[in-house]
Every structure is written in C-alpha cells, then in structure tokens.
Design an enzyme around this catalytic site. Structure first.
Site, PDB file in Angstrom:
ATOM      1  CB  SER A  15      -0.916   0.015   1.238  1.00 42.64           C
ATOM      2  OG  SER A  15      -0.139   0.066   2.428  1.00 42.64           O
ATOM      3  CB  SER A 140      10.135  10.490   8.465  1.00 43.15           C
ATOM      4  OG  SER A 140       9.246  11.551   8.773  1.00 43.15           O
ATOM      5  CE1 TYR A 153       7.287   6.982  11.023  1.00 42.26           C
ATOM      6  CE2 TYR A 153       7.451   9.374  11.159  1.00 42.26           C
ATOM      7  CZ  TYR A 153       7.405   8.215  10.411  1.00 42.26           C
ATOM      8  OH  TYR A 153       7.483   8.288   9.030  1.00 42.26           O
ATOM      9  CE  LYS A 157      10.241   6.172   9.569  1.00 43.87           C
ATOM     10  NZ  LYS A 157      10.430   5.163   8.501  1.00 43.87           N
ATOM     11  CB  THR A 188      -0.042   7.107   2.295  1.00 42.33           C
ATOM     12  OG1 THR A 188       0.592   7.395   3.554  1.00 42.33           O
ATOM     13  CG2 THR A 188       0.865   7.556   1.151  1.00 42.33           C
TER      14      THR A 188
END
Length: 263
Positions: A15, A140, A153, A157, A188
């Site tokens: 995806s 990111s 997160y 990253k 997304t």
C-alpha cells in the site's frame, strides 16, 4: 544510475508509497520483488503492475527479525541476485509521550529500526560479494527534526540515519550506496494506521496528511533522488524546509513547530 536490468526488492509494497513505487518501477526494464505481511494485498499490487511476470511476491514481517536472514536468502534465489533494497516498510505513531505505553516505543523500534537494520544486514554480504548494491531507506523529515505526538516514530527514524550513515562509510570501498529518503506529508494511510498510546490504530486521517503530496508525485521525486544516488533527499511541501531551519537554529524550529498545526 538507471533501473534497466536491475533487480529491486521493495518492502512495505502492499500500500501507500510502496504500492506506487512498485507500479511506477514496473514500467522500467527491471525485475521487482514485492514484500509486506499480506500476501493477498501484494498479489493485488502485482496484478496492477506492467509485466507482472517480471514481479515476485515474498511475504515478510519486519518485527520477526529472526526470520529475515532466511527471507533474504529466498529473495536472492528468486532472480539470482539483488541490486537494490528499498526499505519502505514501517509504521507511525500518534500519542503524547506521557500517555504512551513503552510497548508502543518498543514496537516502533522493532519494526521501523531493527526490522530495517536486520534485513539490510542480512543482504549486506551479498552486496559486498558482488561489489555493488544500493540501499534506499524511507526515513522521514521526522528523522531530522521532531514534532509533537510522534516521539516513538521520531526516535526510530533518527536511529536509521545514524546506522545508515555508518553503513555508507564502512562500505564505500565495496561500492555500496545509501540513499535516505525523507518524506514530509504524503497523502497515504500512514496516519490512519498509526499506533496510539495503547497500541491500537488511530483509524482516522489528519488534515496535514490529507493535504500532503499526492503519493504518485512523491514517488516520481523519490525516483529522481535514487537515480542521482543522493545521500539524502527531503521531499514534501513547505515542511521540508524545516531541515534547513533546524541546522541554522534548533530554537527557531522549536518555535515554528509549536506554532504550526502539526498535531
């Protein structure tokens, strides 16, 4: 570099960015290996690609690091070699630090950092043996500066940059390339699938992600960065300039993010 005659392995291909990458790269003269946890979703992506007979599907779970050496051996055996690994698989997070279970921090590190590192290390002897290889790592902008509600997160990253900078240095002599791709907001389902404080999925979209770059536009920019073998590429709208503001003044980026609508 170009993609002709290359064998490219994409994780997180079921995806979002991975799906768009697969469909776009299938129009080049290359072969693809598509990986994610969901076999059916991967088969659906494969069916949407040009020349699906040049595309293999290989399921994996980045959280199951003990399986990734065997998975890598299988991936190499499919077409006989691998030229590029696009580390795109991962999850995000949306919750205040004070409320977030340490299990969520652990999950983000296991999938986004350790899973990516384990897979890349499993493939490294192959790259060294053939004296060529290219790691593309979807990090990111949150790997360069932080924002609220994304502590786990951001931590995972940021860690990727430390590891792959070392990888690039150690294996320059082996012609192993590393390109870090740093997306800003891309439209997304990443926000919908983000983990909340108790580990459940957020389930809804936020305004900034909804208004982010179209995923196909993002992928075209990503492909350009890969072609140029860039060390790092910052891809987004206004938010990408946060990287440069952080370099100039950490205090200023702190104030700007506080004033923004990024939550």
């Amino acid at each position: 570099m170009n993609f002709n005659n290359k064998i490219i392995w994409i994780t997180g291909a079921s995806s979002g960015i991975g799906k768009s990458l697969a469909i776009t790269l299938s129009h080049y003269d290359c072969k693809l290996i598509l990986s994610a946890r969901r076999q059916t979703a991967l088969e659906n992506v494969r069916a949407m690609c040009k020349q699906p007979e040049q595309i293999a599907v290989l399921t994996l779970d980045l959280a199951e690091t003990d399986t990734l050496t065997t998975v890598t051996e299988t991936a190499i055996s499919i077409f006989g070699r691998i030229d590029m690994l696009i580390n795109n698989g991962g999850i995000s997070q949306r919750s205040p630090i004070i409320d977030t279970s340490i299990a969520v921090d652990r999950k983000l590190m296991e999938v986004d950092y350790l899973g990516t590192v384990a897979l890349s290390k499993a493939l490294l002897p192959h790259f060294v043996a053939q004296q060529s290889g290219h790691y593309v790592v979807v990090s990111s902008l949150m790997g360069k500066f932080s924002s609220p509600l994304r502590s786990a997160y951001c931590g995972a990253k940021h860690a990727l940059h430390g590891f792959f900078d070392a990888m690039r240095l150690e294996h320059d002599k082996d012609n192993v390339k590393v390109t870090m791709i740093c997306p800003g907001f891309v439209n997304t389902n990443v926000a919908r699938n983000a983990l909340t404080a108790d580990g459940s999925k957020q389930g809804d979209q936020d305004e900034m992600t909804e208004n982010g770059l179209d995923v196909d536009v993002f992928v075209q920019k990503m492909i350009t960065a890969i072609r140029k073998e860039k060390f790092e590429a910052y891809i987004g709208k206004f938010e990408k300039f946060g990287v440069f503001v952080k370099r100039l003044s950490p205090r200023l980026i702190h104030k700007l993010v506080l004033r923004s609508k990024v939550r």
